[in-house]
Design a protein around this motif. Structure first.
Motif, mmCIF file in Angstrom:
data_model
loop_
_atom_site.group_PDB
_atom_site.id
_atom_site.type_symbol
_atom_site.label_atom_id
_atom_site.label_comp_id
_atom_site.label_asym_id
_atom_site.label_seq_id
_atom_site.Cartn_x
_atom_site.Cartn_y
_atom_site.Cartn_z
ATOM 1 N N GLY A 1 0.788 -1.220 0.000
ATOM 2 C CA GLY A 1 0.000 0.000 0.000
ATOM 3 C C GLY A 1 0.822 1.273 0.000
ATOM 4 N N ARG A 2 2.142 1.133 -0.183
ATOM 5 C CA ARG A 2 3.027 2.275 -0.263
ATOM 6 C C ARG A 2 3.739 2.235 -1.615
ATOM 7 N NH1 ARG A 2 0.000 2.134 3.401
ATOM 8 N NH2 ARG A 2 0.495 2.287 5.639
ATOM 9 N N ALA A 3 4.289 3.343 -2.027
ATOM 10 C CA ALA A 3 4.921 3.420 -3.343
ATOM 11 C C ALA A 3 6.245 2.672 -3.375
ATOM 12 C CB ALA A 3 5.148 4.892 -3.701
ATOM 13 N N GLY A 4 6.702 2.363 -4.582
ATOM 14 C CA GLY A 4 8.053 1.880 -4.794
ATOM 15 C C GLY A 4 8.215 0.401 -5.052
ATOM 16 N N TRP A 5 7.447 -0.444 -4.364
ATOM 17 C CA TRP A 5 7.706 -1.875 -4.498
ATOM 18 C C TRP A 5 7.289 -2.397 -5.868
ATOM 19 C CZ3 TRP A 5 4.379 -5.953 -5.431
ATOM 20 C CH2 TRP A 5 3.014 -5.710 -5.298
ATOM 21 N N ASP A 6 6.238 -1.826 -6.441
ATOM 22 C CA ASP A 6 5.809 -2.280 -7.768
ATOM 23 C C ASP A 6 6.849 -1.906 -8.830
ATOM 24 O OD1 ASP A 6 5.202 0.388 -7.355
ATOM 25 O OD2 ASP A 6 3.300 0.333 -8.422
ATOM 26 N N ASN A 7 7.489 -0.753 -8.659
ATOM 27 C CA ASN A 7 8.568 -0.357 -9.567
ATOM 28 C C ASN A 7 9.752 -1.320 -9.457
ATOM 29 O OD1 ASN A 7 7.291 2.296 -8.204
ATOM 30 N ND2 ASN A 7 7.571 2.630 -10.390
ATOM 31 N N TRP A 8 10.054 -1.742 -8.234
ATOM 32 C CA TRP A 8 11.150 -2.685 -8.017
ATOM 33 C C TRP A 8 10.881 -4.015 -8.708
ATOM 34 C CZ3 TRP A 8 11.228 -7.556 -5.851
ATOM 35 C CH2 TRP A 8 12.492 -8.113 -5.618
ATOM 36 N N MET A 9 9.636 -4.451 -8.743
ATOM 37 C CA MET A 9 9.311 -5.729 -9.393
ATOM 38 C C MET A 9 9.777 -5.726 -10.848
ATOM 39 S SD MET A 9 7.619 -7.935 -7.357
ATOM 40 C CE MET A 9 6.506 -8.885 -8.398
ATOM 41 N N ILE A 10 9.526 -4.621 -11.547
ATOM 42 C CA ILE A 10 9.945 -4.523 -12.952
ATOM 43 C C ILE A 10 11.461 -4.454 -13.043
ATOM 44 C CG2 ILE A 10 9.780 -3.112 -15.035
ATOM 45 C CD1 ILE A 10 6.977 -2.286 -14.098
ATOM 46 N N PHE A 11 12.081 -3.639 -12.188
ATOM 47 C CA PHE A 11 13.543 -3.557 -12.175
ATOM 48 C C PHE A 11 14.169 -4.920 -11.917
ATOM 49 C CE2 PHE A 11 17.077 -3.595 -9.112
ATOM 50 C CZ PHE A 11 18.097 -3.144 -9.935
ATOM 51 N N ALA B 1 14.428 -0.952 -1.987
ATOM 52 C CA ALA B 1 14.551 -1.335 -3.393
ATOM 53 C C ALA B 1 15.957 -1.100 -3.925
ATOM 54 C CB ALA B 1 13.544 -0.557 -4.241
ATOM 55 N N GLY B 2 16.698 -0.223 -3.268
ATOM 56 C CA GLY B 2 18.048 0.081 -3.714
ATOM 57 C C GLY B 2 18.219 1.503 -4.197
ATOM 58 N N GLY B 3 17.179 2.338 -4.018
ATOM 59 C CA GLY B 3 17.288 3.736 -4.407
ATOM 60 C C GLY B 3 16.432 4.095 -5.605
ATOM 61 N N LEU B 4 16.481 5.378 -5.937
ATOM 62 C CA LEU B 4 15.655 5.891 -7.027
ATOM 63 C C LEU B 4 15.940 5.209 -8.357
ATOM 64 C CD1 LEU B 4 15.926 9.731 -6.294
ATOM 65 C CD2 LEU B 4 14.342 8.069 -5.330
ATOM 66 N N GLU B 5 17.145 4.730 -8.525
ATOM 67 C CA GLU B 5 17.535 4.126 -9.798
ATOM 68 C C GLU B 5 16.727 2.884 -10.125
ATOM 69 O OE1 GLU B 5 20.002 6.821 -8.135
ATOM 70 O OE2 GLU B 5 19.772 4.826 -7.229
ATOM 71 N N THR B 6 16.192 2.227 -9.117
ATOM 72 C CA THR B 6 15.445 0.988 -9.324
ATOM 73 C C THR B 6 13.971 1.219 -9.600
ATOM 74 O OG1 THR B 6 14.901 0.672 -6.975
ATOM 75 C CG2 THR B 6 17.031 -0.161 -7.743
ATOM 76 N N MET B 7 13.557 2.479 -9.651
ATOM 77 C CA MET B 7 12.135 2.766 -9.852
ATOM 78 C C MET B 7 11.764 2.668 -11.333
ATOM 79 S SD MET B 7 10.864 3.229 -6.817
ATOM 80 C CE MET B 7 11.936 1.852 -6.381
ATOM 81 N N PHE B 8 11.696 1.440 -11.823
ATOM 82 C CA PHE B 8 11.349 1.187 -13.214
ATOM 83 C C PHE B 8 9.836 1.285 -13.396
ATOM 84 C CE2 PHE B 8 15.063 -1.127 -15.422
ATOM 85 C CZ PHE B 8 15.983 -0.327 -14.782
ATOM 86 N N ARG B 9 9.434 1.631 -14.622
ATOM 87 C CA ARG B 9 8.010 1.773 -14.935
ATOM 88 C C ARG B 9 7.615 0.803 -16.039
ATOM 89 N NH1 ARG B 9 7.475 8.289 -15.826
ATOM 90 N NH2 ARG B 9 9.412 8.906 -14.814
ATOM 91 N N LEU B 10 6.355 0.865 -16.422
ATOM 92 C CA LEU B 10 5.874 0.003 -17.502
ATOM 93 C C LEU B 10 6.602 0.277 -18.814
ATOM 94 C CD1 LEU B 10 2.042 -0.044 -16.789
ATOM 95 C CD2 LEU B 10 3.605 -1.984 -16.669
ATOM 96 N N ARG B 11 7.092 1.500 -18.994
ATOM 97 C CA ARG B 11 7.835 1.804 -20.220
ATOM 98 C C ARG B 11 9.115 0.980 -20.318
ATOM 99 N NH1 ARG B 11 10.701 7.723 -19.082
ATOM 100 N NH2 ARG B 11 11.781 7.150 -17.173
ATOM 101 N N ASP B 12 9.555 0.394 -19.193
ATOM 102 C CA ASP B 12 10.774 -0.394 -19.181
ATOM 103 C C ASP B 12 10.525 -1.874 -19.457
ATOM 104 O OD1 ASP B 12 12.440 1.835 -18.523
ATOM 105 O OD2 ASP B 12 11.648 1.735 -16.486
ATOM 106 N N ALA B 13 9.256 -2.250 -19.696
ATOM 107 C CA ALA B 13 8.960 -3.619 -20.122
ATOM 108 C C ALA B 13 9.599 -3.856 -21.484
ATOM 109 C CB ALA B 13 7.450 -3.835 -20.200
ATOM 110 N N ASP B 14 10.128 -5.057 -21.682
ATOM 111 C CA ASP B 14 10.818 -5.333 -22.945
ATOM 112 C C ASP B 14 10.049 -6.269 -23.878
ATOM 113 O OD1 ASP B 14 11.221 -7.404 -21.169
ATOM 114 O OD2 ASP B 14 13.377 -7.528 -21.417
ATOM 115 N N TRP B 15 8.868 -6.701 -23.463
ATOM 116 C CA TRP B 15 7.988 -7.493 -24.312
ATOM 117 C C TRP B 15 6.610 -6.854 -24.327
ATOM 118 C CZ3 TRP B 15 8.640 -12.741 -26.399
ATOM 119 C CH2 TRP B 15 9.947 -13.211 -26.304
ATOM 120 N N ILE B 16 5.845 -7.132 -25.365
ATOM 121 C CA ILE B 16 4.484 -6.617 -25.500
ATOM 122 C C ILE B 16 3.533 -7.762 -25.853
ATOM 123 C CG2 ILE B 16 2.939 -5.185 -26.901
ATOM 124 C CD1 ILE B 16 5.152 -3.151 -27.158
#
Length: 317
Positions: free
Chosen positions: A173-183, A230-245
């Motif tokens: 329920g807090r920000a950041g962990w979903d971004n880490w999943m993609i990273f 997560a390891g810092g701001l650098e790990t905050m990946f988004r959906l744009r960083d997905a490599d498959w569609i």
């Protein structure tokens, strides 16, 4: 085929109770190929799980605020699930029939993957299952006022159960962990599949009364803790960083023309290097203005204090 697991909020607020029941009923409507696990001991959850006919598993590992830890949720699902494919999703998310068909197309081709996607934001104030064609009713509501949420994060994650065996102690329920999943998937060279074009995922809008001061989750101190874990701001990946569609026609690698440049280069380097000083240097090189501000402030990171996205790309929800 797949086990869906979630940790709902308390059922003591009438609107939260309504939308969570709508969500779980939509999951159950997918049929016998789907197992549903609810986790937690929030007020009203046991009664709701019983009335919905789903299994409830208590969760005792929680953050300072009392919210469950992601690591506990994932470990519990991996231990208790009947199926080898798992899906964590928020308890206000409605799924339609295209969810299963999309997952089957991915599992039929990839052994390892992380399936994510954008959601549609819809205001729902009624029991969708009270009578009649609930999916038709829902699509009508979407056409009248639904909006596709910006591609800043994901509210569902589909993956094989042998992945994500070790997850930091993020607070739900807090920000950041979903971004880490993609990273993390990119770091492990696991295909990250953006299924926005193929899977319709619906988020039922709600307020933030369940959080301290009614403020959005990205203002909460535990969001800062999540980003640090997560390891810092650098790990905050988004959906744009997905490599498959995954589209309506095919599952494929993202073409060079579909990437955001130079973000692709930045993400590739950070994924290869992992969290740490080298990744920080890469981020500073690609964002010189932010780097200058960071250095002028003595190396102190600034977190959001107002509505919107900060430079981490943390989503609104």
């Amino acid at each position: 085929m797949i086990t869906l697991f979630s940790a709902p909020k308390a059922f003591n607020d009438p609107h939260i109770s309504l939308i969570q029941r709508n969500a779980v009923r939509s999951w159950l409507a997918l049929g016998e190929q789907v197992e549903v696990l609810l986790m937690g001991d929030e007020p009203g959850l046991a009664e709701a799980a019983s009335s919905l006919g789903v299994r409830l598993i208590p969760i005792t590992d929680r953050g300072e605020s009392g919210a469950p830890r992601i690591s506990a949720l994932f470990a519990t699902a991996q231990r208790e699930a009947q199926h080898e494919i798992l899906c964590y999703l928020n308890a206000d998310i409605i799924l339609l029939a295209d969810f299963l068909s999309g997952v089957k197309r991915v599992t039929g081709r990839l052994k390892s993957f992380l399936l994510v996607g954008q959601r549609w934001d819809v205001k729902i104030e009624a029991d969708l299952f009270a009578n009649g064609d609930w999916q038709g009713k829902l699509r009508s509501i979407m056409q009248d006022g639904g909006e596709l949420h910006p591609p800043m994060g994901s509210d569902y994650f589909v993956f094989p159960s042998d992945q994500f065996q070790t997850v930091p102690d993020f607070v739900l329920g807090r920000a950041g962990w979903d971004n880490w999943m993609i990273f993390h998937a990119r770091r492990m060279r696991i295909p990250v599949v953006d299924a926005t074009q193929a899977i319709t995922v619906i988020h039922q809008e709600h307020d933030y009364a369940h959080l301290p001061g009614g403020a959005p989750h990205y203002r909460h101190p535990e969001s800062e803790l999540n980003v640090a874990l997560a390891g810092g701001l650098e790990t905050m990946f988004r959906l744009r960083d997905a490599d498959w569609i995954l589209s309506g026609e095919e599952l494929r690698r993202k073409s060079l023309a579909e990437w955001e440049w130079p973000r692709k280069l930045e993400a590739d380097w950070i994924a290869a290097l992992g969290a740490g000083t080298a990744a920080k240097m890469v981020r500073m090189a690609f964002h010189p203005r932010q780097a200058a501000t960071y250095l002028m402030k003595g190396g102190k990171r600034q977190y959001p204090t107002a509505d919107g996205l900060d430079d981490r790309g943390v989503k609104r929800s």
